[in-house]
Motif scaffolding. Structure first.
Motif, mmCIF file in Angstrom:
data_model
loop_
_atom_site.group_PDB
_atom_site.id
_atom_site.type_symbol
_atom_site.label_atom_id
_atom_site.label_comp_id
_atom_site.label_asym_id
_atom_site.label_seq_id
_atom_site.Cartn_x
_atom_site.Cartn_y
_atom_site.Cartn_z
ATOM 1 N N LEU A 167 0.816 -1.204 0.000
ATOM 2 C CA LEU A 167 0.000 0.000 0.000
ATOM 3 C C LEU A 167 0.854 1.258 0.000
ATOM 4 N N SER A 168 1.990 1.196 0.660
ATOM 5 C CA SER A 168 2.867 2.362 0.712
ATOM 6 C C SER A 168 3.497 2.658 -0.648
ATOM 7 N N LEU A 169 3.729 1.621 -1.446
ATOM 8 C CA LEU A 169 4.213 1.850 -2.814
ATOM 9 C C LEU A 169 3.212 2.688 -3.601
ATOM 10 N N ALA A 170 1.925 2.410 -3.372
ATOM 11 C CA ALA A 170 0.889 3.198 -4.043
ATOM 12 C C ALA A 170 0.795 4.600 -3.448
ATOM 13 N N ASN A 171 0.826 4.703 -2.124
ATOM 14 C CA ASN A 171 0.741 6.010 -1.468
ATOM 15 C C ASN A 171 1.875 6.933 -1.887
ATOM 16 N N ALA A 172 3.076 6.363 -2.036
ATOM 17 C CA ALA A 172 4.246 7.164 -2.409
ATOM 18 C C ALA A 172 4.263 7.510 -3.889
ATOM 19 N N GLY A 173 3.356 6.905 -4.659
ATOM 20 C CA GLY A 173 3.311 7.180 -6.088
ATOM 21 C C GLY A 173 4.353 6.428 -6.879
ATOM 22 N N ILE A 174 4.926 5.380 -6.298
ATOM 23 C CA ILE A 174 5.968 4.606 -6.984
ATOM 24 C C ILE A 174 5.336 3.572 -7.911
ATOM 25 N N VAL A 175 4.419 2.782 -7.383
ATOM 26 C CA VAL A 175 3.686 1.778 -8.168
ATOM 27 C C VAL A 175 2.221 1.898 -7.764
ATOM 28 N N THR A 176 1.468 2.681 -8.471
ATOM 29 C CA THR A 176 0.077 2.930 -8.073
ATOM 30 C C THR A 176 -0.764 1.658 -8.126
ATOM 31 N N GLU A 177 -0.413 0.732 -9.035
ATOM 32 C CA GLU A 177 -1.171 -0.514 -9.151
ATOM 33 C C GLU A 177 -1.049 -1.396 -7.913
ATOM 34 N N ALA A 178 -0.019 -1.161 -7.102
ATOM 35 C CA ALA A 178 0.173 -1.975 -5.898
ATOM 36 C C ALA A 178 -0.957 -1.771 -4.896
ATOM 37 N N GLY A 179 -1.668 -0.652 -5.003
ATOM 38 C CA GLY A 179 -2.781 -0.404 -4.102
ATOM 39 C C GLY A 179 -3.878 -1.435 -4.246
ATOM 40 N N ALA A 180 -4.090 -1.936 -5.471
ATOM 41 C CA ALA A 180 -5.123 -2.946 -5.697
ATOM 42 C C ALA A 180 -4.736 -4.272 -5.058
ATOM 43 N N THR A 181 -3.477 -4.666 -5.195
ATOM 44 C CA THR A 181 -3.042 -5.923 -4.594
ATOM 45 C C THR A 181 -3.003 -5.827 -3.076
ATOM 46 N N ALA A 182 -2.809 -4.620 -2.553
ATOM 47 C CA ALA A 182 -2.807 -4.434 -1.099
ATOM 48 C C ALA A 182 -4.155 -4.754 -0.484
ATOM 49 N N VAL A 183 -5.237 -4.606 -1.252
ATOM 50 C CA VAL A 183 -6.570 -4.906 -0.730
ATOM 51 C C VAL A 183 -6.684 -6.393 -0.415
ATOM 52 N N ALA A 184 -6.216 -7.243 -1.326
ATOM 53 C CA ALA A 184 -6.241 -8.685 -1.072
ATOM 54 C C ALA A 184 -5.334 -9.046 0.100
ATOM 55 N N MET A 185 -4.174 -8.426 0.143
ATOM 56 C CA MET A 185 -3.247 -8.673 1.258
ATOM 57 C C MET A 185 -3.854 -8.220 2.577
ATOM 58 N N ALA A 186 -4.627 -7.149 2.542
ATOM 59 C CA ALA A 186 -5.226 -6.620 3.765
ATOM 60 C C ALA A 186 -6.156 -7.631 4.415
ATOM 61 N N LEU A 187 -6.865 -8.416 3.608
ATOM 62 C CA LEU A 187 -7.763 -9.425 4.158
ATOM 63 C C LEU A 187 -6.998 -10.639 4.657
ATOM 64 N N PHE A 188 -6.194 -11.241 3.805
ATOM 65 C CA PHE A 188 -5.608 -12.542 4.113
ATOM 66 C C PHE A 188 -4.303 -12.474 4.892
ATOM 67 N N CYS A 189 -3.519 -11.452 4.659
ATOM 68 C CA CYS A 189 -2.183 -11.377 5.286
ATOM 69 C C CYS A 189 -2.178 -10.367 6.430
ATOM 70 N N GLY A 190 -2.334 -9.097 6.110
ATOM 71 C CA GLY A 190 -2.333 -8.077 7.154
ATOM 72 C C GLY A 190 -3.466 -8.245 8.142
ATOM 73 N N GLY A 191 -4.615 -8.748 7.674
ATOM 74 C CA GLY A 191 -5.766 -8.895 8.545
ATOM 75 C C GLY A 191 -5.819 -10.217 9.284
ATOM 76 N N LEU A 192 -6.188 -11.298 8.593
ATOM 77 C CA LEU A 192 -6.410 -12.588 9.245
ATOM 78 C C LEU A 192 -5.137 -13.167 9.856
ATOM 79 N N THR A 193 -4.025 -13.111 9.124
ATOM 80 C CA THR A 193 -2.780 -13.692 9.639
ATOM 81 C C THR A 193 -2.287 -12.941 10.862
ATOM 82 N N GLN A 194 -2.327 -11.625 10.797
ATOM 83 C CA GLN A 194 -1.856 -10.832 11.927
ATOM 84 C C GLN A 194 -2.787 -10.975 13.137
ATOM 85 N N PHE A 195 -4.092 -11.058 12.880
ATOM 86 C CA PHE A 195 -5.041 -11.259 13.967
ATOM 87 C C PHE A 195 -4.793 -12.597 14.654
ATOM 88 N N ALA A 196 -4.519 -13.633 13.858
ATOM 89 C CA ALA A 196 -4.215 -14.947 14.435
ATOM 90 C C ALA A 196 -2.940 -14.902 15.271
#
Length: 207
Positions: free
Chosen positions: A44-73
């Motif tokens: 997500l930071s790659l998108a926020n910084a304007g380096i790779v804007t497309e990375a913001g879309a992949t961050a959404v999937a990561m937010a559910l499965f990796c940043g969200g569920l994995t970190q919560f576990a």
């Protein structure tokens, strides 16, 4: 969701373990939680910084499965180990990423929130992260650095949405990348030191 809102959420949000109070048979979940936080934040930071804007879309999937569920576990495992700091941090930032995923995927929610709503969402997490930074001062230098950088990231992103300042959001992206890098190093150190059964990579223990 507005372009500002899409760029404006990167924490994360990263937690680490306090002095080892593990119960027998429960491995340290800290490196797992930190890695999940670091990788999601990086995208997500790659998108926020304007380096790779497309990375913001992949961050959404990561937010559910990796940043969200994995970190919560990882946070729930920290509860089992009796680590109050790690449990609070991992479950909280796991919930953050789940909330971010819902904000980006629920029909009409982002539009209803607008930049002001997202800005106050980020401000709430800025306050929480600032408080966790005080507690992090008693863990180790690597973890404390993660929380200091994460606080600064949230400050910049909050300003970006509340003031409509694209430059602040971009600065938040760069700060988020720095946060992710330190969090990933801390995760690497945790795995390596546990596997080698000695301190190979320093995390600078504190009192």
């Amino acid at each position: 969701m507005s372009a500002t809102a899409e760029r404006a959420i990167a924490p994360s949000t990263t937690p680490a373990t306090a002095p080892d109070t593990a119960r027998a048979g429960v491995a340290d979940p800290g490196p797992l939680g930190l890695a999940a936080f670091a990788l999601t934040t990086m995208l997500l930071s790659l998108a926020n910084a304007g380096i790779v804007t497309e990375a913001g879309a992949t961050a959404v999937a990561m937010a559910l499965f990796c940043g969200g569920l994995t970190q919560f576990a990882a946070g729930l495992w920290e509860f089992a180990r009796g680590n109050t700091f790690g449990a609070t941090a991992f479950t909280s930032y796991g919930a953050f990423w789940l909330a971010f995923w819902w904000l980006r995927t629920a029909p009409g929610l982002a539009e209803d929130a607008g930049s002001a709503g997202v800005g106050f969402f980020l401000l709430a997490w800025t306050i929480f992260t600032s408080l966790m930074t005080v507690a992090a001062a008693k863990t180790n230098g690597a973890t404390l650095t993660v929380f200091v950088l994460l606080t600064l990231t949230f400050v910049a992103l909050s300003i970006g949405d509340l003031a409509g300042a694209a430059g602040a959001t971009q600065a938040g992206g760069w700060l988020g990348l720095a946060t992710a890098a330190v969090a990933l190093y801390t995760a690497w150190a945790g795995v390596t030191n546990a596997t080698w059964k000695r301190d190979v990579l320093p995390v600078w223990p504190r009192g």
